[in-house]
Design an enzyme around this catalytic site. Structure first.
Site, PDB file in Angstrom:
ATOM      1  N   LYS A 121       4.842   8.315  -0.610  1.00 19.21           N
ATOM      2  CA  LYS A 121       4.459   8.643   0.772  1.00 19.21           C
ATOM      3  C   LYS A 121       5.278   7.800   1.752  1.00 19.21           C
ATOM      4  O   LYS A 121       5.671   8.283   2.814  1.00 19.21           O
ATOM      5  CB  LYS A 121       2.952   8.418   0.962  1.00 19.21           C
ATOM      6  CG  LYS A 121       2.411   8.826   2.332  1.00 19.21           C
ATOM      7  CD  LYS A 121       2.343  10.328   2.513  1.00 19.21           C
ATOM      8  CE  LYS A 121       2.027  10.814   3.908  1.00 19.21           C
ATOM      9  NZ  LYS A 121       0.747  10.471   4.464  1.00 19.21           N
ATOM     10  N   ASN A 159       7.502   9.255   4.790  1.00 24.11           N
ATOM     11  CA  ASN A 159       7.305   8.808   6.171  1.00 24.11           C
ATOM     12  C   ASN A 159       8.581   8.174   6.744  1.00 24.11           C
ATOM     13  O   ASN A 159       8.888   8.368   7.921  1.00 24.11           O
ATOM     14  CB  ASN A 159       6.136   7.808   6.269  1.00 24.11           C
ATOM     15  CG  ASN A 159       4.777   8.475   6.158  1.00 24.11           C
ATOM     16  OD1 ASN A 159       3.901   8.023   5.447  1.00 24.11           O
ATOM     17  ND2 ASN A 159       4.587   9.589   6.862  1.00 24.11           N
TER      18      ASN A 159
HETATM   19  O1  PAF Z   1       2.710  10.742   9.486  1.00 20.28           O
HETATM   20  C1  PAF Z   1       2.660  11.971   9.446  1.00 20.28           C
HETATM   21  O2  PAF Z   1       2.624  12.671  10.435  1.00 20.28           O
HETATM   22  C2  PAF Z   1       2.598  12.657   8.099  1.00 20.28           C
HETATM   23  O3  PAF Z   1       2.323  11.655   7.147  1.00 20.28           O
HETATM   24  C3  PAF Z   1       3.844  13.448   7.722  1.00 20.28           C
HETATM   25  C4  PAF Z   1       4.028  13.415   6.233  1.00 20.28           C
HETATM   26  C5  PAF Z   1       5.099  12.949   8.379  1.00 20.28           C
HETATM   27  C6  PAF Z   1       3.675  14.916   8.056  1.00 20.28           C
HETATM   28  O4  PAF Z   1       3.588  15.172   9.428  1.00 20.28           O
END
Ligand code: PAF
Length: 296
Positions: free
Chosen positions: A177, A181
């Site tokens: 993740k 990001n």
């Molecule tokens: O931070 C966010 O907005 C979300 O985790 C992501 C994965 C960028 C999708 O909009």
């Protein structure tokens, strides 16, 4: 079994998880910065339909010592540390404390706190439209503690239809993740564009690819082979699925709020330095967005 879960961070994610816990037959309690005990009504819109949920809320100053048996922290990463400290005395020894935010570094910062810490990551999409909570996109949530199998209290979560699962490899899930990001959030925040623009605009797409090369190199040095080979594919797949969305960092910038950049790109850059991997493009984004945050 833990019946009563306190939720720290009553924004869109905190409210969405309060609704989920209610659907599991559990009793969420929203922790508010101020105010006294009360019932809160949560208006949830999903797929054009609106439903009302009701749960308890309590102001932090009213919390009694050792009254928290399970805590779900849904604040942004940049507020999580202070938020947990603000209710530390109310957390029963051994109570699970689940950190559910973008970015990394808070878990490490709380390592010496004596708390029973777990982490989670979610792809659920939710935002507040005035007082209505809009569940904009169905996602998956994984929760875990490195090397541990699912505890007994997790049963209601895993047996539910809420798409919440346990992982004993939470470090890999958080790292994945983090890479996504790092690839999406800073670029969308800087260029004030929706996620989909990162594939539609050739200049931004090339920039994202270069960022992902650095992310892959840091992953390889960290011994994370999946991150090393899949960083760009993961980012592209999320960009495509969330093309119309504003990233959370773009929303923070547009609303003049401090961003999570230090816990996203900042964490990546610190890891790169520790491992001796150059990542000038991520460093440049960190500098640009960190100084943007400082000027608010
Ligand atoms: O931070 C966010 O907005 C979300 O985790 C992501 C994965 C960028 C999708 O909009």
């Amino acid at each position: 079994m833990i019946q009563r879960w306190h939720i720290l961070g009553a924004g869109a994610m905190g409210r969405l998880f309060a609704c989920k816990l209610l659907r599991l037959g559990l009793e969420p309690v929203l922790l508010m910065r101020a105010g006294s005990s009360r019932r809160e009504t949560l208006a949830l819109r999903f797929d054009g339909r609106e439903e009302a949920y009701h749960c308890d809320a309590i102001g932090l100053p009213e919390l009694q010592a050792s009254s928290i048996e399970g805590l779900l922290v849904t604040t942004k990463a940049n507020h999580a540390l202070a938020a947990v400290q603000s209710c530390r005395a109310a957390i029963t020894p051994g109570a699970p404390v689940i950190l559910l935010h973008n970015g990394m570094g808070v878990l490490e910062a709380l390592a010496g706190s004596g708390l029973h810490l777990l982490a989670g990551t979610t792809t659920e999409g939710a935002y507040l439209d005035a007082t209505t909570l809009v569940h904009a996109g169905l996602g998956e949530t994984v929760i875990g503690r490195e090397g541990d199998s699912a505890p007994q209290w997790f049963k209601p979560f895993s047996e539910s239809a809420e798409r919440i699962s346990w992982t004993s490899e939470i470090d890999n899930a958080l790292w994945k993740k983090l890479l996504i990001n790092c690839a999406i959030n800073p670029l969308t925040a800087l260029h004030r564009c929706r996620n989909g623009t990162l594939v539609d605009n050739p200049v931004l797409r090339a920039e994202m690819e270069l960022l992902c090369e650095e992310l892959a190199a840091v992953s390889a040095a960290r011994g994370n082979a999946r991150g090393a080979s899949c960083a760009l594919d993961w980012a592209l797949s999320v960009v495509q699925r969330t093309a119309a969305n504003q990233s959370s960092m773009l929303q923070d910038v547009l609303q003049g709020r401090e961003t999570e950049i230090r816990y996203i790109t900042g964490y990546l850059v610190a890891e790169a330095k520790r491992l001796g991997v150059p990542c000038p493009r991520n460093e440049a984004l960190l500098r640009q967005l960190d100084s943007a945050a400082a000027s608010h």
